[in-house]
Design a protein around this motif. Sequence first.
Motif, PDB file in Angstrom:
ATOM      1  N   HIS A  54     -32.959   8.354  42.187  1.00  0.00           N
ATOM      2  CA  HIS A  54     -31.714   7.710  41.616  1.00  0.00           C
ATOM      3  C   HIS A  54     -31.952   7.364  40.057  1.00  0.00           C
ATOM      4  O   HIS A  54     -30.983   7.572  39.378  1.00  0.00           O
ATOM      5  CB  HIS A  54     -31.803   6.379  42.508  1.00  0.00           C
ATOM      6  N   MET A 113     -31.356  13.352  45.573  1.00  0.00           N
ATOM      7  CA  MET A 113     -30.763  12.160  44.809  1.00  0.00           C
ATOM      8  C   MET A 113     -30.481  12.841  43.473  1.00  0.00           C
ATOM      9  O   MET A 113     -29.621  12.380  42.863  1.00  0.00           O
ATOM     10  CB  MET A 113     -31.722  11.010  44.757  1.00  0.00           C
ATOM     11  N   VAL A 116     -27.223  14.841  43.255  1.00  0.00           N
ATOM     12  CA  VAL A 116     -25.858  14.332  43.663  1.00  0.00           C
ATOM     13  C   VAL A 116     -25.054  14.743  42.572  1.00  0.00           C
ATOM     14  O   VAL A 116     -25.471  14.204  41.400  1.00  0.00           O
ATOM     15  CB  VAL A 116     -26.022  12.896  44.040  1.00  0.00           C
ATOM     16  N   VAL A 121     -20.020   9.761  41.597  1.00  0.00           N
ATOM     17  CA  VAL A 121     -20.461   8.233  41.498  1.00  0.00           C
ATOM     18  C   VAL A 121     -20.010   7.612  40.321  1.00  0.00           C
ATOM     19  O   VAL A 121     -19.789   6.644  40.119  1.00  0.00           O
ATOM     20  CB  VAL A 121     -22.070   8.952  41.079  1.00  0.00           C
ATOM     21  N   LEU A 135     -24.945   3.119  45.822  1.00  0.00           N
ATOM     22  CA  LEU A 135     -25.996   3.934  46.723  1.00  0.00           C
ATOM     23  C   LEU A 135     -25.894   4.153  47.903  1.00  0.00           C
ATOM     24  O   LEU A 135     -25.981   5.312  48.582  1.00  0.00           O
ATOM     25  CB  LEU A 135     -27.204   3.141  46.386  1.00  0.00           C
ATOM     26  N   GLU A 139     -23.953   7.833  47.083  1.00  0.00           N
ATOM     27  CA  GLU A 139     -25.364   8.571  46.752  1.00  0.00           C
ATOM     28  C   GLU A 139     -25.847   9.059  48.260  1.00  0.00           C
ATOM     29  O   GLU A 139     -26.277  10.388  48.217  1.00  0.00           O
ATOM     30  CB  GLU A 139     -26.098   8.011  45.881  1.00  0.00           C
ATOM     31  N   ALA A 143     -26.549  12.601  49.744  1.00  0.00           N
ATOM     32  CA  ALA A 143     -28.009  13.174  49.628  1.00  0.00           C
ATOM     33  C   ALA A 143     -28.575  13.547  50.939  1.00  0.00           C
ATOM     34  O   ALA A 143     -29.520  14.106  50.942  1.00  0.00           O
ATOM     35  CB  ALA A 143     -28.626  12.342  48.657  1.00  0.00           C
TER      36      ALA A 143
END
Lengths: 223, 389
Positions: A54, A113, A116, A121, A135, A139, A143
């Motif tokens: 991330h 991650m 992505v 996002v 998140l 995400e 993911a």
Amino acid sequence: MNLFHYISDFLTDSSHWHGYDGIPHRLDQHLGYSFEALAIAAAIALPIGLVSGHTGRGGNALAVVATAGRALPSYGLLVLMFFWIGRIGLLPVMIPLVALAVPPILVTSYEAMRTVDPAPVDAARGMGMGPAAVLFQVELPVALPLILSGMRSAAIQVVSTAAIAATVSLGGLGRYIVDGYYQRNYETVAGGGALIALLALAMVGVFWILERVVVSPGVRRSN
Amino acid sequence: MIQIESITKRYADGTVAVDDLSLEIPDSSITVLVGPSGCGKTTTLRMINRMVEPSSGRILLDGQDIHQQPVNALRRSMGYVIQNAGLFPHRTILANIATVPRMLGWDKVRARKRASELMERVGLDSSLAKRYPYQLSGGQQQRVGVARALAADPPVLLMDEPFSAVDPIVRKVLQGELLRIQEELGKTIVFVTHDIDEAIRLGDTIAVLRTGGKLAQFAAPDDLLSHPADAFVEDFLGAGRGVRRLSFFTSAGLELTTAPIVAADATDAQVAERAAADAPYLLVTDTDGKPLGWAEPKSLTGGASSVPAAELISYGRPFESGRDSLRDALDCAVLSPTGWAVAVDDTGRVVGVASQLTIGDAIRRAHAEKGAEASDRASAAAAGLKVAP
Ligand SMILES: Nc1ncnc2c1ncn2[C@@H]1O[C@H](COP(=O)(O)OP(=O)(O)OP(=O)(O)O)[C@@H](O)[C@H]1O
Ligand SMILES: [Mg+2]
């Protein structure tokens, strides 16, 4: 007599289906070890992999750990642990199994991650989603297929390797292989081996079903 | 109104993306930011919804400094459309569109109902509602992006090259739909593009930025084309400025004649009568009044149907009288081998024809009228361009 006769004789012998050394009990032990190892590995590897993926930080360190982890021989580690710390519960067998499961989970969750698509996002942030919502609502769902595929590799490897527990007098399906080998009872060896192979295949099925249930059709890899 | 007051953005690596930019973006109209790649368009746009924070200067929304407002609430009050749409791949089209209403706490039923309305508004078939983004074409995805941005009915819409990834034909269609939607909704739209034609087609006002993030000119498209501020803007506008400017001149005042028009069922005598108007060509229409093609009068001696439709001279592409511009009329006349343009009504029936000469006259007249008007507007636009204190 060929291999298939051994296997079918083993599986059809009704005495193998009950009691302490029966298939249900051994299977239960085997799954117990595997599940525990997998849960511990996921608890360690998932947060680290997801967070570093991330943030985009720590990728190199992670690759080193994963490569080193993959190079560890599970059986060697088991013997080492056994002589070093003795038979304290499941510890000597849990350490090699966890070490086996951590690398695939770590690497794939990091990759998942990293890969992505940044556009959704960015769009999510731009329309006013907070960091936690981005998140958990964008995400992670995107993911998820890759994360699950890492879990699946780990599960297959752990289920296959959990047989080594029997060499340090623990249970599980490995007992049939170890005991059968010492008793020169090839029917038992072949039967135990077949059961382990079937279990590994069953993992593929379990994860296939899991993917159907938790992954959105929009991001399923079979698309 | 969005007031951008001498904002500068210097990125961490020292790049100055926007340099002391001031703009007043009027309500209920489309303001286009245009300029070459890397001139700071995206950076400027993203400072309006605080995806990027300026290094200095401030931005006011209806008089309030946006920096004082909670960032997520601010963003929810502004629709945001990006290149390639940025749809959520794991959510259905309907769920994608319902995102902001759901974030604002609408219940599921109401949010979905609103999302369906928007699908219709942006021209998406309701059968697509349950699909996932990967099952849509690029153009359809872009429509979903626009619908998603409009879902909570925000007063402001920020669009960053929303149509640049689709092919030219689809882009034209999407531009047309945006104009139609804007006519209905009257949003305050800030639209980023590097395509000057798109800027001219969509913008009520255009801000041309030059590399280094400086404002080169801020003007209405017509003024931009007629009075580029400097060589950079002139160069950026490219060739054909004069002809392109004709897009802002309506064809409504264009003098049309019906003299050289004959219907396909006209007799020899009727043709002869029309030919007496000493037109070099006659336009043959079908009995419904739709154009078929041009013919020389002497080839129609057996009546208007004596030349098969396939052998008539092409009439090019007709223009819609009053709705299309003088540019379309001129284009039509130039395209036709006869040098005459065919004007039709909204049902495609011929209402008259015009020669290049007539169109030339109309252009000269329009220029004279616009001249006075444009200089008024140029000074008004200049007044809206605040000078940094
Ligand atoms: N995060 C960043 N860090 C450093 N420099 C950046 C960053 N984002 C943009 N820039 C630089 O700032 C300048 C303006 O970038 P910006 O994206 O605003 O340009 P643009 O006009 O939108 O260009 P394009 O038409 O190519 O999209 C460019 O020189 C770019 O390289
Ligand atoms: Mg850009």
